[in-house]
Design an enzyme around this catalytic site. Sequence first.
Site, PDB file in Angstrom:
ATOM      1  N   THR A 178       6.889   1.213   2.158  1.00 54.40           N
ATOM      2  CA  THR A 178       8.131   2.184   2.308  1.00 54.40           C
ATOM      3  C   THR A 178       8.481   3.555   1.767  1.00 54.40           C
ATOM      4  O   THR A 178       9.207   4.632   1.963  1.00 54.40           O
ATOM      5  CB  THR A 178       8.722   0.619   1.481  1.00 54.40           C
ATOM      6  OG1 THR A 178       8.772  -0.114   2.076  1.00 54.40           O
ATOM      7  CG2 THR A 178       9.946   1.118   0.999  1.00 54.40           C
TER       8      THR A 178
ATOM      9  N   ASP B 145      13.422  -3.098   1.678  1.00 56.90           N
ATOM     10  CA  ASP B 145      12.625  -2.147   1.945  1.00 56.90           C
ATOM     11  C   ASP B 145      13.674  -0.640   2.366  1.00 56.90           C
ATOM     12  O   ASP B 145      13.657   0.348   2.096  1.00 56.90           O
ATOM     13  CB  ASP B 145      11.506  -2.204   2.853  1.00 56.90           C
ATOM     14  CG  ASP B 145      10.497  -2.890   2.466  1.00 56.90           C
ATOM     15  OD1 ASP B 145      10.279  -2.865   1.345  1.00 56.90           O
ATOM     16  OD2 ASP B 145       9.601  -3.293   2.794  1.00 56.90           O
TER      17      ASP B 145
ATOM     18  N   VAL C 257       0.830  -1.120  -0.037  1.00 61.84           N
ATOM     19  CA  VAL C 257      -0.170  -0.278   0.022  1.00 61.84           C
ATOM     20  C   VAL C 257       0.326   1.298   0.286  1.00 61.84           C
ATOM     21  O   VAL C 257       0.027   1.682  -0.315  1.00 61.84           O
ATOM     22  CB  VAL C 257      -0.808  -0.056   1.218  1.00 61.84           C
ATOM     23  CG1 VAL C 257      -1.790  -1.345   0.992  1.00 61.84           C
ATOM     24  CG2 VAL C 257      -0.061   0.368   3.108  1.00 61.84           C
TER      25      VAL C 257
ATOM     26  N   LYS D  74      13.845  -1.536  10.335  1.00 63.80           N
ATOM     27  CA  LYS D  74      12.141  -2.596   9.828  1.00 63.80           C
ATOM     28  C   LYS D  74      12.693  -3.759  10.840  1.00 63.80           C
ATOM     29  O   LYS D  74      13.821  -4.506  10.574  1.00 63.80           O
ATOM     30  CB  LYS D  74      12.241  -2.746   8.853  1.00 63.80           C
ATOM     31  CG  LYS D  74      11.836  -3.938   7.851  1.00 63.80           C
ATOM     32  CD  LYS D  74      10.588  -3.249   6.906  1.00 63.80           C
ATOM     33  CE  LYS D  74       9.646  -4.544   6.780  1.00 63.80           C
ATOM     34  NZ  LYS D  74       8.891  -4.166   5.999  1.00 63.80           N
TER      35      LYS D  74
ATOM     36  N   GLY E 133       3.238  -6.090   6.488  1.00 65.47           N
ATOM     37  CA  GLY E 133       1.813  -5.893   6.009  1.00 65.47           C
ATOM     38  C   GLY E 133       0.742  -4.645   6.499  1.00 65.47           C
ATOM     39  O   GLY E 133       1.141  -4.159   7.288  1.00 65.47           O
TER      40      GLY E 133
END
Length: 184
Positions: free
Chosen positions: A16, A50, A13, A37, A112
């Site tokens: 990142t 990412d 979505v 992360k 996620g």
Amino acid sequence: MSVLVVTGTSTEVGKTVVTAALAALAVERGTSVAVVKPAQTGVADGEPGDLAEVTRLSGCADTHELVRYPDPLSPAAAARRSGREPMDPARFYDLVLRLDRSHELVLVEGAGGLLVRFDEDGTTLADLARGLRAPVLVVAGPQLGTLNHTALTLEALAHRGVELSGVVVGSWPADPGLAERSNL
């Protein structure tokens, strides 16, 4: 505390890119920033993940990845499948709190959505944010179904007593359709 947790209503979505944009703004203003992360999935060892994209887009090189798994699954499932240890919440807290003492801003990018499991105990990003007493920025996709996904994410935050920092619409299409335009 200057920690901001970035989560999404789902995967892909724009978490990142939003994290990189926030880091870029901090770098531009001369603010010391670090990006964490907790778990990277779907990327093999040695491949850029990412955080490499955050660095490329923002110029922020102070990035920290706790664990990485090659399968594109939830961190808990990817750890199980790979035979590797899951992300250790105590190690996560130690890192973020240490970075918070030496930086003006620490950004934490989840994997996620808000309730994806990091370990077999069921630790989620909501749990990690609550443990840090950090607000959460929600990145929502623009597509059909996002209103429900976003409302459920916001309800989950409120139910768990986690502060909402705001909602950003990410992954905007080059040619938005009726659903995307209406969802704004």
